[in-house]
Design a protein around this motif. Structure first.
Motif, PDB file in Angstrom:
ATOM      1  N   LEU A 188       0.849  -1.182   0.000  1.00  0.00           N
ATOM      2  CA  LEU A 188       0.000   0.000   0.000  1.00  0.00           C
ATOM      3  C   LEU A 188       0.888   1.237   0.000  1.00  0.00           C
ATOM      4  O   LEU A 188       2.005   1.210   0.524  1.00  0.00           O
ATOM      5  N   GLU A 189       0.392   2.322  -0.561  1.00  0.00           N
ATOM      6  CA  GLU A 189       1.134   3.570  -0.558  1.00  0.00           C
ATOM      7  C   GLU A 189       0.828   4.353   0.714  1.00  0.00           C
ATOM      8  O   GLU A 189      -0.337   4.613   1.028  1.00  0.00           O
ATOM      9  N   LEU A 190       1.861   4.700   1.459  1.00  0.00           N
ATOM     10  CA  LEU A 190       1.679   5.618   2.582  1.00  0.00           C
ATOM     11  C   LEU A 190       1.642   7.018   1.979  1.00  0.00           C
ATOM     12  O   LEU A 190       2.659   7.682   1.824  1.00  0.00           O
ATOM     13  N   TRP A 191       0.433   7.440   1.610  1.00  0.00           N
ATOM     14  CA  TRP A 191       0.269   8.710   0.921  1.00  0.00           C
ATOM     15  C   TRP A 191       0.574   9.883   1.843  1.00  0.00           C
ATOM     16  O   TRP A 191       1.222  10.846   1.457  1.00  0.00           O
ATOM     17  N   SER A 192       0.089   9.802   3.086  1.00  0.00           N
ATOM     18  CA  SER A 192       0.217  10.943   3.998  1.00  0.00           C
ATOM     19  C   SER A 192       0.230  10.491   5.446  1.00  0.00           C
ATOM     20  O   SER A 192      -0.177   9.377   5.779  1.00  0.00           O
ATOM     21  N   ILE A 193       0.691  11.403   6.279  1.00  0.00           N
ATOM     22  CA  ILE A 193       0.498  11.279   7.718  1.00  0.00           C
ATOM     23  C   ILE A 193      -0.380  12.447   8.148  1.00  0.00           C
ATOM     24  O   ILE A 193      -0.442  13.472   7.465  1.00  0.00           O
ATOM     25  N   HIS A 194      -1.081  12.262   9.258  1.00  0.00           N
ATOM     26  CA  HIS A 194      -1.865  13.362   9.833  1.00  0.00           C
ATOM     27  C   HIS A 194      -1.211  13.721  11.155  1.00  0.00           C
ATOM     28  O   HIS A 194      -1.173  12.907  12.084  1.00  0.00           O
ATOM     29  N   LEU A 195      -0.668  14.925  11.227  1.00  0.00           N
ATOM     30  CA  LEU A 195      -0.031  15.374  12.458  1.00  0.00           C
ATOM     31  C   LEU A 195      -1.087  15.550  13.549  1.00  0.00           C
ATOM     32  O   LEU A 195      -2.252  15.825  13.260  1.00  0.00           O
ATOM     33  N   PRO A 196      -0.700  15.409  14.822  1.00  0.00           N
ATOM     34  CA  PRO A 196      -1.682  15.434  15.917  1.00  0.00           C
ATOM     35  C   PRO A 196      -2.335  16.796  16.097  1.00  0.00           C
ATOM     36  O   PRO A 196      -1.740  17.839  15.834  1.00  0.00           O
TER      37      PRO A 196
END
Length: 278
Positions: free
Chosen positions: A73-81
Motif C-alpha cells: 500500500l502507498e503511505l500517501w500521507s500522515i496526519h499530524l496530531p
C-alpha cells in the motif's frame, strides 16, 4: 479568485482509493489491500508535548508502517496530531515554539517512512473573535516554518480547512494564512466547509490543493458519514477536483468505516460521474 495555474484535467477513474487509518482502527492494512484500496493516511495520535519523544509510540508507528509496506500500500500521507496543547496557533511564543519543534520532530520521524504528504490543522478550538487576528498571525508564522522543514525532508505539508470557530474555516482565510508559506499545500476536508460548497472551495484552491479528506455531512456540523448519506453534491466535487488537475487519491475519512464499503462507495460515485459526463 482561483489560486495558481491549473494543471491539465484529470480523470477520477485514474485516482486511487485511500483511507485514513490509525493504530486504533478496527481494520488492518491486509483488510485494505483485500478490499481494493491502495493508499493510507496514517494518523499520529499524540496528546501532548511530553508524548512526542516516546520511543514506545515511535516503534508502534514504525511497526504500522511496516504492515502498510508489507501489503504494498502507498503511505500517501500522515496526519499530524491535533489537540489543544499541540495547537500551532497559540499566541504564547514559548508554547508555540515548543509546538513547532514537536511537530517538526514528527515530520523528521516520518520522513524515512516514505510519506509524501503531511496534513496539519491550523488551530484547535474554540477561538474567541477577539483573539482571531493574533491567532492567525501565530499560525502564519508556524506554517511558514513547518512547511519549510517538511520540504527539507521530502514531505509536502498541507494545511486543512477546518469547521466552526477554527482558523481556516473558509477559503479566503485559509489563503490569507498561507500567504507567507508558498511551500505549504492545502487539504480539503469537505466535512468542514459550512460557508461555501466543497466544489467552490476546491476551484478557489487550484494547484495548492494537494490532498483531500472525503466524507458526508448534514450541512450543519461534521459527521464523517459515508458519501451519499448527506448533502454534499458528489458529482460536483469530483468534477471540481478533476478540473484543477488533482491526481492524488480519493482519501476517505469516514467513521466508522470498513474497507469494502469504501471501495464500493467510490465505485458507485464514479459510475454516477461517468453517466453524467457521457
Amino acid at each position: 479568485m482561483e489560486s495558481g495555474n491549473q494543471k491539465g484535467r484529470t480523470n477520477p477513474a485514474d485516482w486511487k482509493i485511500a483511507t485514513s487509518w490509525g493504530l486504533r482502527s478496527e481494520f488492518s492494512p491486509a483488510d485494505m489491500k483485500a478490499s481494493g484500496l491502495s493508499g493510507v493516511e496514517l494518523v499520529l495520535e499524540y496528546r501532548n508535548l511530553e508524548e512526542i519523544p516516546s520511543d514506545e509510540k515511535r516503534q508502534s508507528y514504525e511497526k504500522a508502517v511496516q504492515e502498510i509496506n508489507d501489503q504494498q500500500l502507498e503511505l500517501w500521507s500522515i496526519h499530524l496530531p491535533f489537540t489543544r496543547e499541540l495547537d500551532i496557533s497559540v499566541t504564547d511564543p514559548v508554547h508555540r515554539r515548543a509546538v513547532i519543534e514537536a511537530q517538526a520532530e514528527l515530520l523528521r520521524m516520518a520522513a524515512p517512512w516514505g510519506a509524501r504528504h503531511a496534513v496539519i490543522h491550523p488551530s484547535y478550538e474554540p477561538i474567541p473573535e477577539e483573539e482571531r487576528e493574533a491567532r492567525i498571525a501565530a499560525c502564519r508564522e508556524a506554517l511558514r516554518e513547518l512547511s519549510t522543514i517538511a520540504a527539507s525532508v521530502g514531505i509536502k505539508l498541507a494545511a486543512e480547512c477546518l469547521p466552526r470557530t477554527c482558523l481556516a474555516n473558509n477559503s479566503e482565510e485559509l489563503l490569507r494564512i498561507l500567504e507567507d508559506a508558498p511551500e505549504c499545500g492545502i487539504c480539503c476536508d469537505v466535512n468542514h466547509l459550512y460557508q461555501e460548497t466543497p466544489e467552490s472551495f476546491i476551484r478557489k484552491m487550484g494547484n495548492r490543493l494537494t490532498t483531500v479528506h472525503m466524507s458526508d455531512f448534514d450541512g450543519i456540523d461534521e459527521k464523517h458519514w459515508m458519501p451519499g448519506k448527506g448533502v454534499i453534491q458528489w458529482q460536483e466535487v469530483l468534477d471540481a477536483l478533476a478540473s484543477i488537475g488533482y491526481d492524488g487519491p480519493f482519501l476517505f475519512e469516514v467513521f466508522p468505516a470498513d474497507p469494502e464499503s469504501l471501495a464500493a462507495c467510490y465505485n458507485e460515485l464514479l459510475d454516477g460521474y461517468n453517466r453524467r459526463n457521457k
